[in-house]
Structures are given as structure tokens and as C-alpha cells.
Design a protein around this motif. Structure first.
Motif, mmCIF file in Angstrom:
data_model
loop_
_atom_site.group_PDB
_atom_site.id
_atom_site.type_symbol
_atom_site.label_atom_id
_atom_site.label_comp_id
_atom_site.label_asym_id
_atom_site.label_seq_id
_atom_site.Cartn_x
_atom_site.Cartn_y
_atom_site.Cartn_z
ATOM 1 N N SER A 4 -32.957 1.101 -38.213
ATOM 2 C CA SER A 4 -31.729 1.347 -38.979
ATOM 3 C C SER A 4 -31.793 0.681 -40.341
ATOM 4 N N THR A 49 -29.996 -1.305 -43.736
ATOM 5 C CA THR A 49 -29.123 -2.446 -43.938
ATOM 6 C C THR A 49 -27.819 -2.024 -44.593
ATOM 7 N N SER A 53 -36.716 -7.724 -36.671
ATOM 8 C CA SER A 53 -37.035 -6.381 -36.172
ATOM 9 C C SER A 53 -38.301 -6.328 -35.333
ATOM 10 N N ARG A 99 -27.831 -4.662 -39.732
ATOM 11 C CA ARG A 99 -28.484 -3.437 -39.298
ATOM 12 C C ARG A 99 -27.977 -3.123 -37.898
ATOM 13 N N PRO A 121 -32.763 -2.887 -35.089
ATOM 14 C CA PRO A 121 -32.925 -3.127 -36.529
ATOM 15 C C PRO A 121 -34.219 -2.569 -37.100
#
Length: 349
Positions: A342, A344, A302, A335, A339
Motif C-alpha cells: 500500500s 503512504t 514492510s 500505510r 505496508p
């Protein structure tokens, strides 16, 4: 962001039909959106009719090499209520786009860890960087072929039979785009990955199967099972395998094997991004503790530069998903979209 889950079992045609039925409405809309968004991405517009000779050549090559997957494409068309030519177009979008030396920000960062000291369990993780805003067409397929005890979880976009995933034998496969050589009618790497998940139990078996396929285009595939983690680069029908002694393997979008590096066609802007992401991935992976879980990997996936932001240009690659595969547990953690923004979602075999 929603992800469509498609359980599909039976003959190849029945599996394709279940896939098509589950996505009939969005696949029709996708095909009607600038011809599967190709005309939003290509320098010059194309028509379905103009693409027929090219798709026919790829279709013939896949049918000869992987008849079961060709039958599944026919089932996809039936289930979705689209023509077989349209179903093949969905499989061949990336091959049709080919490659050009244009500036780009990213196209997947991938790593894998083999089992090792301190209770380290095997894992394969990657960002999925694509153009075309495809995070609105994410699916996860759970495949159970008739006559085989093997099961697979496959990440898919807009009707693709394969992209990345894992199977019940504990084999996980990821990928990176690398650019080089002549792209020609053959088996698209996405379909090759699906074939590996259908037929291979181990990294060794996957390498042997891969060597026998007439692959259409250049890629790097990351392979991980209970004992090994490595990547295999594909260029002009030849393969080069790299298996780090540390059990930690990472790849981005430039060729790493010295045999292939001189043939790299990645432009300088994209190469700079690829080098930065590879360095960040390698350093971050080395720092993860042996018992790091999916959320630890997502934290690295991420962060910039590994995560490629949305620049508001449909033609530019950006991170449309991040995935962590646990081969021993048989789980796919994803995700969707960016990511870092958002949650998982988990799918299990």
C-alpha cells in the motif's frame, strides 16, 4: 484502501458525536458482524446480554478515572445511533477477548528514536498487528478539545477513542501487547493512551499520569518526545521504564524488564516470533541513517519478519497497518493493510 479522517472539536460529548456521525454506517455493520467480530474470534460465542456485567464494571472504572472519555463514549453512541452499551463494547473488545496461550504470529513491532547526533529527529514507528481483519475499519481522528490549545492525531479502529498517536506538544505514543498478570476491570490501555495524548506534553508528564491510572491489562507503551525515547511495561498495575542510552528503543511482545520477564505468559511459538521481530527491528533501526525519513522506516516495517503476512485466518494476528509518527513535524504517516502493498497517506495536525 480508504482511511476515514474525522476532525472532531469541542466538548468531549461533541467530539464523540462527530466521531459517531462520521462512522455511523460502518459501526452499525461492524457491531452486527458477529457482535463486533468477537464471535469470529472467541472459542465460544457470546451475546451482548451476557457481556453486560463485564462491560458495566469496566464502564464504572473508566467513568471514575477518566470522566471526560466516558462522556465522549456517550457522544459516540449518540452520533452513531447505537446504544451506550454498544459504544462501550467497541472500547472493550480487546479486554473482553483477554489472552490465551495459543500460537500466534505477531502483535506489533514498535520502535522510537530520540533526537540525536547528525541531525537525527525524533520518530516513533510501528506495525499494527491485529486479528479480526480490522484494516477495513481504520480511521484517523484529529482531536481539538474546547479550552485547550493541544491538538492530537489518533489512529483508531472501529470506533475506538484511542489506539496510538501524537499531539501538538510533540509527544508520540505507540504500544505493544504483552501478556501477564490478571486482567481486570479498569482503564483499557487504548483509552489510557488517548488520555496521555489529551493531557501530557512530555514523556515525563506521561509517565506521571500513567502511574496514577488503574490500568486494566498488561501492555508495553512506547513514548517519544523531542528529547527522549523509552518504553514502559505494565504488569499487574505496576510499571517498569526502560530508556536506552543510545536513544533507540524497540519492543515486540515479550517482557524485556528483568522484573517482569518471569511473569511472561506468551506461548513459545509467539515468543519465537517476538524475539525474531525484536532482533530485526533493533538491527534495522541501528542501520538507519540519522536523517532517515518516513519512507526509510516504512521499508523496514514492510519487510518480514517485522511485517506479519495474512494467513487467511481471521483469528490470526497480521499486519493491518504500519505507522510512522514525527512528533516535531506533527504528522502521522500511515500505510493501511499490508505496508509492502500500500501507499503512504499523511495526516497533519
Amino acid at each position: 484502501m480508504s482511511i476515514t479522517f474525522v476532525p472532531a472539536s469541542g466538548t468531549p460529548r461533541a467530539i464523540g458525536r462527530a466521531h459517531g456521525e462520521a462512522l455511523a454506517v460502518p459501526l452499525r455493520a461492524f457491531l452486527d458482524d458477529g457482535l463486533a467480530r468477537l464471535n469470529h474470534l472467541l472459542a465460544a460465542p457470546v451475546t451482548a446480554e451476557a457481556l453486560l456485567p463485564s462491560t458495566a464494571a469496566y464502564r464504572a472504572a473508566v467513568t471514575a478515572a477518566l470522566p471526560d472519555l466516558a462522556e465522549e463514549v456517550a457522544g459516540l453512541a449518540e452520533g452513531a445511533g447505537i446504544s451506550e452499551d454498544e459504544a462501550w463494547l467497541l472500547q472493550l473488545r480487546r479486554e473482553i477477548m483477554g489472552y490465551s496461550k495459543i500460537p500466534t504470529a505477531g502483535d506489533c513491532t514498535t520502535w522510537a528514536r530520540a533526537a540525536g547526533p547528525g541531525g537525527r529527529t525524533p520518530v516513533l514507528a510501528q506495525t499494527v498487528d491485529l486479528n479480526g481483519n480490522l484494516d477495513d475499519h481504520i480511521s484517523v481522528l484529529r482531536i481539538a478539545r474546547a479550552g485547550s490549545p493541544r491538538r492530537s492525531l489518533v489512529l483508531s479502529f472501529a470506533g475506538l477513542l484511542g489506539y496510538l498517536g501524537l499531539n501538538s506538544d510533540g509527544l508520540a505514543v505507540g504500544l505493544n501487547l504483552v501478556l501477564g498478570g490478571d486482567w481486570r476491570p479498569g482503564v483499557p490501555p487504548y483509552l489510557a493512551i488517548r488520555h496521555l495524548l489529551d493531557t501530557a506534553a512530555t514523556v515525563d508528564e506521561a509517565l506521571k499520569i500513567l502511574a496514577g491510572l488503574p490500568l486494566a491489562s498488561s501492555r508495553s507503551l512506547m513514548l517519544c518526545d523531542h528529547e527522549r525515547a523509552l518504553y514502559v511495561e505494565v504488569l499487574g498495575g505496576e510499571l517498569r521504564v526502560t530508556e536506552p542510552e543510545t536513544g533507540l528503543a524497540a519492543h515486540t511482545n515479550h517482557f524485556l524488564h528483568p522484573d517482569f520477564a518471569p511473569a511472561d505468559e506468551l506461548n513459545v511459538f509467539a515468543r519465537n516470533s517476538s524475539v525474531r521481530r525484536l532482533r530485526a527491528a533493533g538491527e534495522g533501526l541501528a542501520e538507519l541513517p540519522p536523517q532517515a525519513g518516513p519512507e526509510d522506516h516504512f521499508a523496514l516495517l514492510s519487510r518480514p519478519p517485522v511485517c506479519v503476512p495474512d494467513r487467511g485466518d481471521i483469528r490470526a494476528e497480521r499486519t493491518v497497518a504500519a505507522v510512522v509518527l514525527l512528533p516535531a513535524a506533527g504528522t502521522l504517516h500511515i500505510r493501511p493493510g499490508d505496508p509492502s502493498r500500500s501507499g503512504t497517506q499523511v495526516f497533519a495536525l
